[in-house]
Design a protein around this motif. Sequence first.
Motif, PDB file in Angstrom:
ATOM      1  N   CYS A  11      16.734  55.287  55.475  1.00  0.00           N
ATOM      2  CA  CYS A  11      18.165  54.969  55.475  1.00  0.00           C
ATOM      3  C   CYS A  11      18.699  55.180  56.883  1.00  0.00           C
ATOM      4  CB  CYS A  11      18.910  55.867  54.483  1.00  0.00           C
ATOM      5  SG  CYS A  11      20.692  55.684  54.575  1.00  0.00           S
ATOM      6  N   PHE A  13      21.678  55.421  57.866  1.00  0.00           N
ATOM      7  CA  PHE A  13      22.884  56.250  57.891  1.00  0.00           C
ATOM      8  C   PHE A  13      22.531  57.724  57.750  1.00  0.00           C
ATOM      9  CE2 PHE A  13      23.928  52.092  56.140  1.00  0.00           C
ATOM     10  CZ  PHE A  13      24.853  51.669  57.070  1.00  0.00           C
ATOM     11  N   CYS A  14      21.605  58.045  56.832  1.00  0.00           N
ATOM     12  CA  CYS A  14      21.147  59.430  56.671  1.00  0.00           C
ATOM     13  C   CYS A  14      20.053  59.764  57.686  1.00  0.00           C
ATOM     14  CB  CYS A  14      20.592  59.654  55.264  1.00  0.00           C
ATOM     15  SG  CYS A  14      21.651  59.128  53.938  1.00  0.00           S
ATOM     16  N   ASN A  18      14.946  57.909  51.822  1.00  0.00           N
ATOM     17  CA  ASN A  18      15.627  58.161  50.559  1.00  0.00           C
ATOM     18  C   ASN A  18      15.316  57.037  49.583  1.00  0.00           C
ATOM     19  OD1 ASN A  18      16.978  60.594  51.012  1.00  0.00           O
ATOM     20  ND2 ASN A  18      18.601  59.557  52.147  1.00  0.00           N
ATOM     21  N   CYS A  70      21.361  52.946  49.533  1.00  0.00           N
ATOM     22  CA  CYS A  70      20.852  54.316  49.504  1.00  0.00           C
ATOM     23  C   CYS A  70      21.510  55.070  48.349  1.00  0.00           C
ATOM     24  CB  CYS A  70      21.163  54.981  50.837  1.00  0.00           C
ATOM     25  SG  CYS A  70      20.764  56.715  50.924  1.00  0.00           S
ATOM     26  N   GLU A  72      21.584  58.276  48.129  1.00  0.00           N
ATOM     27  CA  GLU A  72      22.130  59.538  48.626  1.00  0.00           C
ATOM     28  C   GLU A  72      23.539  59.348  49.175  1.00  0.00           C
ATOM     29  OE1 GLU A  72      20.781  62.699  48.579  1.00  0.00           O
ATOM     30  OE2 GLU A  72      19.308  61.773  47.230  1.00  0.00           O
ATOM     31  N   CYS A  73      23.708  58.386  50.093  1.00  0.00           N
ATOM     32  CA  CYS A  73      25.020  58.208  50.723  1.00  0.00           C
ATOM     33  C   CYS A  73      25.774  57.021  50.137  1.00  0.00           C
ATOM     34  CB  CYS A  73      24.875  58.036  52.236  1.00  0.00           C
ATOM     35  SG  CYS A  73      23.941  56.589  52.743  1.00  0.00           S
TER      36      CYS A  73
HETATM   37 ZN   LIG Z   1      21.699  57.168  53.071  1.00  0.00          ZN
END
Ligand SMILES: [Zn+2]
Length: 91
Positions: A11, A13-14, A18, A70, A72-73
């Motif tokens: 990802c 962004f993270c 993920n 994703c 997660e985010c």
């Molecule tokens: Zn993410």
Amino acid sequence: MKMPRRIRTHCPFCNEHNEHEIQKARKGQPSEMKWGQRQFRRVTSGYRGYPRPLPPGGKPTQKVDLRYRCTECGKAHTREGFRVSRLELEG
Ligand SMILES: [Zn+2]
């Protein structure tokens, strides 16, 4: 081609790996005010039909447009599409 609905990948962004959910991007309605659409309407009106002939060998396969979201985010990113005649998401 068959493809899993969820994959574990990077990802941006993270900045880590993920679980991602894969969605096919849907084509929206073309805006009648855009230059390309106005050109298309003008060229196809009247005599003579479609402006672009099909290439020899038939209709080419379209590139798939996938969104990787994703878990997660919750943000989605894209990757370069690849050509395939049929794509099935499963799992
Ligand atoms: Zn993410």
